[in-house]
Design a protein around this motif. Sequence first.
Motif, short mmCIF file in Angstrom:
data_model
loop_
_atom_site.label_atom_id
_atom_site.label_comp_id
_atom_site.label_asym_id
_atom_site.label_seq_id
_atom_site.Cartn_x
_atom_site.Cartn_y
_atom_site.Cartn_z
N THR A 1 0.66 -1.01 -0.29
CA THR A 1 -0.08 0.28 0.55
C THR A 1 1.21 1.31 -0.21
O THR A 1 1.69 1.79 0.39
N VAL A 2 0.00 2.37 -0.90
CA VAL A 2 1.35 3.45 -0.98
C VAL A 2 0.04 4.79 -0.54
O VAL A 2 -0.88 4.40 -0.80
N TYR A 3 0.65 5.54 0.01
CA TYR A 3 -0.19 6.55 0.37
C TYR A 3 0.35 7.88 -0.13
O TYR A 3 1.14 8.39 -0.49
N CYS A 4 -0.76 9.09 -0.17
CA CYS A 4 -0.44 10.34 -0.25
C CYS A 4 -1.39 10.92 0.78
O CYS A 4 -2.93 11.26 1.00
N ASN A 5 -0.94 11.88 1.05
CA ASN A 5 -1.75 12.73 2.33
C ASN A 5 -1.20 13.98 2.17
O ASN A 5 -0.47 14.88 1.69
N SER A 6 -2.49 14.85 2.22
CA SER A 6 -2.84 16.25 2.73
C SER A 6 -3.39 17.01 3.89
O SER A 6 -4.03 16.21 3.93
N SER A 7 -3.08 18.11 3.83
CA SER A 7 -3.53 18.77 4.83
C SER A 7 -4.60 19.94 3.58
O SER A 7 -5.70 20.55 4.46
N SER A 8 -4.69 19.84 2.60
CA SER A 8 -5.69 20.42 1.67
C SER A 8 -7.37 19.68 1.39
O SER A 8 -6.85 18.35 1.10
N VAL A 9 -7.69 19.70 1.68
CA VAL A 9 -8.61 19.52 0.61
C VAL A 9 -8.94 19.90 -0.54
O VAL A 9 -8.86 20.42 -1.16
N PHE A 10 -8.91 18.17 -1.51
CA PHE A 10 -8.91 18.34 -2.87
C PHE A 10 -10.20 17.93 -3.45
O PHE A 10 -11.29 17.27 -2.58
N SER A 11 -10.69 18.48 -4.61
CA SER A 11 -12.29 18.42 -5.05
C SER A 11 -12.11 17.02 -5.85
O SER A 11 -13.37 15.81 -6.45
N SER A 12 -10.84 16.42 -5.80
CA SER A 12 -10.80 15.13 -6.88
C SER A 12 -9.10 14.83 -7.10
O SER A 12 -8.25 15.70 -6.67
N LEU A 13 -9.11 13.52 -6.92
CA LEU A 13 -7.35 13.13 -6.94
C LEU A 13 -6.94 12.37 -7.67
O LEU A 13 -8.19 11.28 -8.00
N GLN A 14 -5.94 11.96 -8.62
CA GLN A 14 -5.97 11.53 -9.72
C GLN A 14 -4.26 10.38 -9.21
O GLN A 14 -3.65 11.09 -8.55
N TRP A 15 -4.29 9.10 -9.70
CA TRP A 15 -2.83 8.54 -9.91
C TRP A 15 -2.81 8.10 -11.17
O TRP A 15 -3.14 8.06 -11.66
N GLY B 1 -3.59 16.61 -6.58
CA GLY B 1 -4.97 16.71 -6.44
C GLY B 1 -4.82 17.65 -6.98
O GLY B 1 -4.41 18.33 -7.89
N ALA B 2 -6.89 17.86 -7.19
CA ALA B 2 -6.91 19.23 -7.96
C ALA B 2 -8.82 20.06 -7.12
O ALA B 2 -8.83 19.06 -6.00
N TYR B 3 -8.11 20.81 -7.22
CA TYR B 3 -8.95 22.45 -6.58
C TYR B 3 -10.19 22.32 -6.99
O TYR B 3 -11.40 22.55 -6.93
N SER B 4 -10.28 22.07 -8.57
CA SER B 4 -11.77 22.20 -8.87
C SER B 4 -12.01 20.92 -10.42
O SER B 4 -11.09 20.99 -10.79
N GLY B 5 -13.43 20.23 -10.01
CA GLY B 5 -13.27 19.45 -11.74
C GLY B 5 -12.27 17.70 -11.33
O GLY B 5 -11.87 18.12 -10.08
#
Lengths: 113, 111
Positions: free
Chosen positions: A20-34, A91-95
């Motif tokens: 398992t690999v992890y992706c962490n942030s303190s920000s909220v994203f509208s979507s996340l891509q790998w 991470g994307a903040y919109s769409g």
Amino acid sequence: TQLLEQSPQFLSIQEGENLTVYCNSSSVFSSLQWYRQEPGEGPVLLVTVVTGGEVKKLKRLTFQFGDARKDSSLHITAAQPGDTGLYLCAGAYSGGGADGLTFGKGTHLIIQP
Amino acid sequence: DSGVTQTPKHLITATGQRVTLRCSPRSGDLSVYWYQQSLDQGLQFLIQYYNGEERAKGNILERFSAQQFPDLHSELNLSSLELGDSALYFCASSSRGSEAFFGQGTRLTVV
């Protein structure tokens, strides 16, 4: 300051193991891509997760978006040498498109036969 | 093959020089994005163009500039090059709201 922290940075395991690999942030994203990037190539999109708590499966790869949309994980079952590569989250903040993507530094994964 | 073409694949140049990187997006894609990838910084967004107009700017240095031409191809100009500019430079293209397709990149080495 890196907005998206990926861990581990490097991982080398034997064929057949799970990881398992992890992706962490303190920000909220509208979507996340790998993405997966192989040597000498550009990143290739694997999946986009949009809803908090969402789980998506791509064969032996399982992606999960955190409930608060601040983090994500990628789980690989029975890893194979073909899974070797650099795994990037973005991470994307919109769409859910390509605008405004912020990338993590990635996890370098090596699957040994 | 992503459909995004970048030239040249490799470039070696001296400090203080100027280079131009070229990108042809996928057919029909109006957006072009430029990224810089280095081991210590990861993939950093530089700039985005949409249908010839600058749309968003990221961590692009003043020594760097870009443009998108009427045929939608794009060029990234890097001037007064420094050793620290050595990196992989990627171009990506997309249609509105769709995923990004990345080219194979240009590896720039400044010596």
